[in-house]
Motif scaffolding. Structure first.
Motif, PDB file in Angstrom:
ATOM      1  N   ILE A   4       4.092   1.085  -3.981  1.00  0.00           N
ATOM      2  CA  ILE A   4       4.258   0.781  -5.535  1.00  0.00           C
ATOM      3  C   ILE A   4       3.378   1.598  -6.292  1.00  0.00           C
ATOM      4  O   ILE A   4       2.574   2.522  -6.033  1.00  0.00           O
ATOM      5  CB  ILE A   4       3.656  -0.752  -5.654  1.00  0.00           C
ATOM      6  N   THR A   5       3.893   1.602  -7.779  1.00  0.00           N
ATOM      7  CA  THR A   5       3.117   2.428  -8.649  1.00  0.00           C
ATOM      8  C   THR A   5       2.221   1.791  -9.432  1.00  0.00           C
ATOM      9  O   THR A   5       2.405   0.248  -9.678  1.00  0.00           O
ATOM     10  CB  THR A   5       4.379   2.989  -9.557  1.00  0.00           C
ATOM     11  N   ALA A   6       1.488   2.382 -10.210  1.00  0.00           N
ATOM     12  CA  ALA A   6       0.378   2.041 -11.212  1.00  0.00           C
ATOM     13  C   ALA A   6       1.402   1.132 -12.282  1.00  0.00           C
ATOM     14  O   ALA A   6       0.655  -0.146 -12.534  1.00  0.00           O
ATOM     15  CB  ALA A   6      -0.450   2.792 -11.737  1.00  0.00           C
ATOM     16  N   GLN A   7       2.230   1.558 -12.714  1.00  0.00           N
ATOM     17  CA  GLN A   7       3.002   0.800 -13.776  1.00  0.00           C
ATOM     18  C   GLN A   7       3.769  -0.587 -13.092  1.00  0.00           C
ATOM     19  O   GLN A   7       3.482  -1.752 -13.735  1.00  0.00           O
ATOM     20  CB  GLN A   7       4.225   1.673 -14.319  1.00  0.00           C
ATOM     21  N   GLN A   8       4.010  -0.564 -11.837  1.00  0.00           N
ATOM     22  CA  GLN A   8       4.502  -1.938 -11.253  1.00  0.00           C
ATOM     23  C   GLN A   8       3.421  -2.768 -11.018  1.00  0.00           C
ATOM     24  O   GLN A   8       3.799  -3.935 -11.160  1.00  0.00           O
ATOM     25  CB  GLN A   8       5.272  -1.416  -9.879  1.00  0.00           C
ATOM     26  N   ILE A   9       2.352  -2.304 -10.565  1.00  0.00           N
ATOM     27  CA  ILE A   9       1.040  -3.180 -10.729  1.00  0.00           C
ATOM     28  C   ILE A   9       0.894  -3.927 -11.954  1.00  0.00           C
ATOM     29  O   ILE A   9       0.679  -5.322 -12.037  1.00  0.00           O
ATOM     30  CB  ILE A   9      -0.080  -2.422  -9.980  1.00  0.00           C
ATOM     31  N   ARG A  10       0.750  -3.220 -12.960  1.00  0.00           N
ATOM     32  CA  ARG A  10       0.170  -3.707 -14.208  1.00  0.00           C
ATOM     33  C   ARG A  10       1.311  -4.596 -14.766  1.00  0.00           C
ATOM     34  O   ARG A  10       0.979  -5.585 -15.596  1.00  0.00           O
ATOM     35  CB  ARG A  10       0.061  -2.303 -15.131  1.00  0.00           C
ATOM     36  N   PHE A  40      -0.409  -7.098   1.404  1.00  0.00           N
ATOM     37  CA  PHE A  40      -0.493  -7.375  -0.092  1.00  0.00           C
ATOM     38  C   PHE A  40      -1.520  -6.479  -0.420  1.00  0.00           C
ATOM     39  O   PHE A  40      -2.385  -5.835   0.612  1.00  0.00           O
ATOM     40  CB  PHE A  40      -1.108  -8.706  -0.447  1.00  0.00           C
ATOM     41  N   LEU A  41      -1.649  -5.842  -1.643  1.00  0.00           N
ATOM     42  CA  LEU A  41      -2.780  -5.059  -2.020  1.00  0.00           C
ATOM     43  C   LEU A  41      -3.785  -5.862  -2.806  1.00  0.00           C
ATOM     44  O   LEU A  41      -3.326  -6.540  -3.780  1.00  0.00           O
ATOM     45  CB  LEU A  41      -1.788  -4.027  -3.204  1.00  0.00           C
ATOM     46  N   GLY A  42      -4.911  -5.645  -2.484  1.00  0.00           N
ATOM     47  CA  GLY A  42      -6.295  -6.559  -3.059  1.00  0.00           C
ATOM     48  C   GLY A  42      -7.315  -5.667  -3.228  1.00  0.00           C
ATOM     49  O   GLY A  42      -7.265  -4.694  -2.161  1.00  0.00           O
ATOM     50  N   TRP A  43      -7.968  -5.740  -4.373  1.00  0.00           N
ATOM     51  CA  TRP A  43      -9.138  -4.943  -4.266  1.00  0.00           C
ATOM     52  C   TRP A  43      -9.950  -5.488  -5.484  1.00  0.00           C
ATOM     53  O   TRP A  43      -9.667  -6.267  -6.304  1.00  0.00           O
ATOM     54  CB  TRP A  43      -8.557  -3.540  -4.859  1.00  0.00           C
ATOM     55  N   ARG A  44     -11.200  -5.228  -5.621  1.00  0.00           N
ATOM     56  CA  ARG A  44     -12.271  -5.360  -6.333  1.00  0.00           C
ATOM     57  C   ARG A  44     -12.228  -3.946  -7.532  1.00  0.00           C
ATOM     58  O   ARG A  44     -12.191  -2.932  -6.889  1.00  0.00           O
ATOM     59  CB  ARG A  44     -13.742  -5.299  -5.816  1.00  0.00           C
ATOM     60  N   ASP A  45     -12.444  -4.522  -8.552  1.00  0.00           N
ATOM     61  CA  ASP A  45     -12.385  -3.344  -9.874  1.00  0.00           C
ATOM     62  C   ASP A  45     -13.876  -2.685  -9.589  1.00  0.00           C
ATOM     63  O   ASP A  45     -15.050  -3.291  -9.677  1.00  0.00           O
ATOM     64  CB  ASP A  45     -12.171  -4.081 -11.180  1.00  0.00           C
ATOM     65  N   GLN A  46     -13.879  -1.342  -9.225  1.00  0.00           N
ATOM     66  CA  GLN A  46     -15.332  -0.936  -9.262  1.00  0.00           C
ATOM     67  C   GLN A  46     -15.899  -0.726 -10.403  1.00  0.00           C
ATOM     68  O   GLN A  46     -17.222  -0.594 -10.109  1.00  0.00           O
ATOM     69  CB  GLN A  46     -14.864   0.814  -8.597  1.00  0.00           C
ATOM     70  N   LYS A  47     -15.452  -0.740 -11.687  1.00  0.00           N
ATOM     71  CA  LYS A  47     -16.106  -0.950 -12.695  1.00  0.00           C
ATOM     72  C   LYS A  47     -16.654  -2.418 -13.319  1.00  0.00           C
ATOM     73  O   LYS A  47     -17.726  -2.484 -14.070  1.00  0.00           O
ATOM     74  CB  LYS A  47     -15.472  -0.193 -13.929  1.00  0.00           C
ATOM     75  N   LEU A  50     -17.041  -8.242 -10.492  1.00  0.00           N
ATOM     76  CA  LEU A  50     -16.734  -9.775 -10.538  1.00  0.00           C
ATOM     77  C   LEU A  50     -15.178  -9.954 -10.555  1.00  0.00           C
ATOM     78  O   LEU A  50     -14.765 -10.790 -10.230  1.00  0.00           O
ATOM     79  CB  LEU A  50     -17.394 -10.639 -11.245  1.00  0.00           C
ATOM     80  N   ARG A  51     -14.426  -8.753 -10.688  1.00  0.00           N
ATOM     81  CA  ARG A  51     -12.996  -8.980 -10.909  1.00  0.00           C
ATOM     82  C   ARG A  51     -12.226  -8.447  -9.670  1.00  0.00           C
ATOM     83  O   ARG A  51     -12.742  -7.384  -9.180  1.00  0.00           O
ATOM     84  CB  ARG A  51     -12.543  -8.222 -12.005  1.00  0.00           C
ATOM     85  N   GLY A  52     -11.334  -9.189  -9.338  1.00  0.00           N
ATOM     86  CA  GLY A  52     -10.293  -8.674  -8.275  1.00  0.00           C
ATOM     87  C   GLY A  52      -9.037  -8.762  -8.700  1.00  0.00           C
ATOM     88  O   GLY A  52      -8.728  -9.469  -9.565  1.00  0.00           O
ATOM     89  N   TYR A  53      -8.253  -8.108  -7.996  1.00  0.00           N
ATOM     90  CA  TYR A  53      -6.667  -8.277  -8.058  1.00  0.00           C
ATOM     91  C   TYR A  53      -5.891  -8.545  -6.801  1.00  0.00           C
ATOM     92  O   TYR A  53      -6.503  -7.925  -5.681  1.00  0.00           O
ATOM     93  CB  TYR A  53      -6.177  -6.800  -8.754  1.00  0.00           C
ATOM     94  N   LEU A  54      -4.840  -9.142  -6.843  1.00  0.00           N
ATOM     95  CA  LEU A  54      -4.066  -9.155  -5.736  1.00  0.00           C
ATOM     96  C   LEU A  54      -2.706  -9.309  -5.970  1.00  0.00           C
ATOM     97  O   LEU A  54      -2.227  -9.852  -7.029  1.00  0.00           O
ATOM     98  CB  LEU A  54      -4.273 -10.613  -5.159  1.00  0.00           C
ATOM     99  N   ILE A  55      -1.886  -8.262  -5.391  1.00  0.00           N
ATOM    100  CA  ILE A  55      -0.505  -7.899  -5.678  1.00  0.00           C
ATOM    101  C   ILE A  55       0.252  -8.275  -4.507  1.00  0.00           C
ATOM    102  O   ILE A  55      -0.031  -7.750  -3.290  1.00  0.00           O
ATOM    103  CB  ILE A  55      -0.291  -6.362  -6.265  1.00  0.00           C
ATOM    104  N   PHE A  56       1.364  -9.136  -4.632  1.00  0.00           N
ATOM    105  CA  PHE A  56       1.962  -9.491  -3.393  1.00  0.00           C
ATOM    106  C   PHE A  56       3.429  -9.399  -3.562  1.00  0.00           C
ATOM    107  O   PHE A  56       3.979  -9.779  -4.558  1.00  0.00           O
ATOM    108  CB  PHE A  56       1.713 -10.891  -2.963  1.00  0.00           C
ATOM    109  N   PRO A  57       4.061  -8.650  -2.522  1.00  0.00           N
ATOM    110  CA  PRO A  57       5.655  -8.447  -2.555  1.00  0.00           C
ATOM    111  C   PRO A  57       6.236  -9.676  -2.019  1.00  0.00           C
ATOM    112  O   PRO A  57       5.833 -10.230  -1.030  1.00  0.00           O
ATOM    113  CB  PRO A  57       5.855  -7.051  -1.698  1.00  0.00           C
TER     114      PRO A  57
END
Length: 164
Positions: A4-10, A40-47, A50-57
């Motif tokens: 997936i692309t950054a735009q699809q994620i956003r 799924f794509l999951g990660w913690r924001d390096q900056k 305390l924020r994480g993201y989970l993207i599930f198709p």
């Protein structure tokens, strides 16, 4: 999972504002991810750790949720099981990740949470083949069941975020 692309994620987030989605930092290894072995794509924001993201198709579309980890991180005095991968052998920290509910409910401050591996390594955890034994003579079948379970539990969590 398909690449997936950054735009699809956003554009996939159901519980984040456009500005929150626009400000997110992609995973450091985004260009080299092993998409074939991700459920799924999951990660913690390096900056903002305390924020994480989970993207599930799911069903041809992507569902993304913005998550928040507790202040102070994981407590080391007890072990807890990740509700997504349920890997009993993982030594990874597990955190109570909390998501604002989607829509008006979330704007009113309602949240839902679940225990997830601190670094979102669940897809790798479920792909570890256990040793063959009398109960499970075929380790590859165990892995298939674990992957199906991970996908099902992730879907259920996202339904709770949606308020269904």
């Amino acid at each position: 999972m398909q690449k997936i692309t950054a735009q699809q994620i956003r554009s996939s987030f159901i519980n984040a504002s456009r500005s929150e989605a626009a400000k997110l930092n992609l995973p450091q290894n985004f260009d080299t991810l092993d998409w074939d072995n991700l459920d799924f794509l999951g990660w913690r924001d390096q900056k903002m750790p305390l924020r994480g993201y989970l993207i599930f198709p799911d069903g041809g579309s992507l569902t993304g949720v913005l998550l928040r980890a507790p202040e102070g991180g994981a407590k080391k005095n007890r072990s807890v099981l990740c509700e997504i991968c349920r890997d009993v052998f993982s030594k990874e920290d597990v955190l109570l990740w909390v998501a604002r509910r989607a829509g008006a409910s979330g704007r009113n401050g309602n949240t839902v949470g679940t225990l997830i591996c601190a670094e979102f390594l669940c897809s790798g955890n479920v792909r570890v083949e256990p040793p063959a034994n009398e109960i499970n003579p075929d380790p590859s079948e165990v892995v298939k069941r674990q992957i199906t379970g991970l996908q099902s539990r992730t879907r259920l969590f996202l339904e709770r975020v949606r308020g269904r």
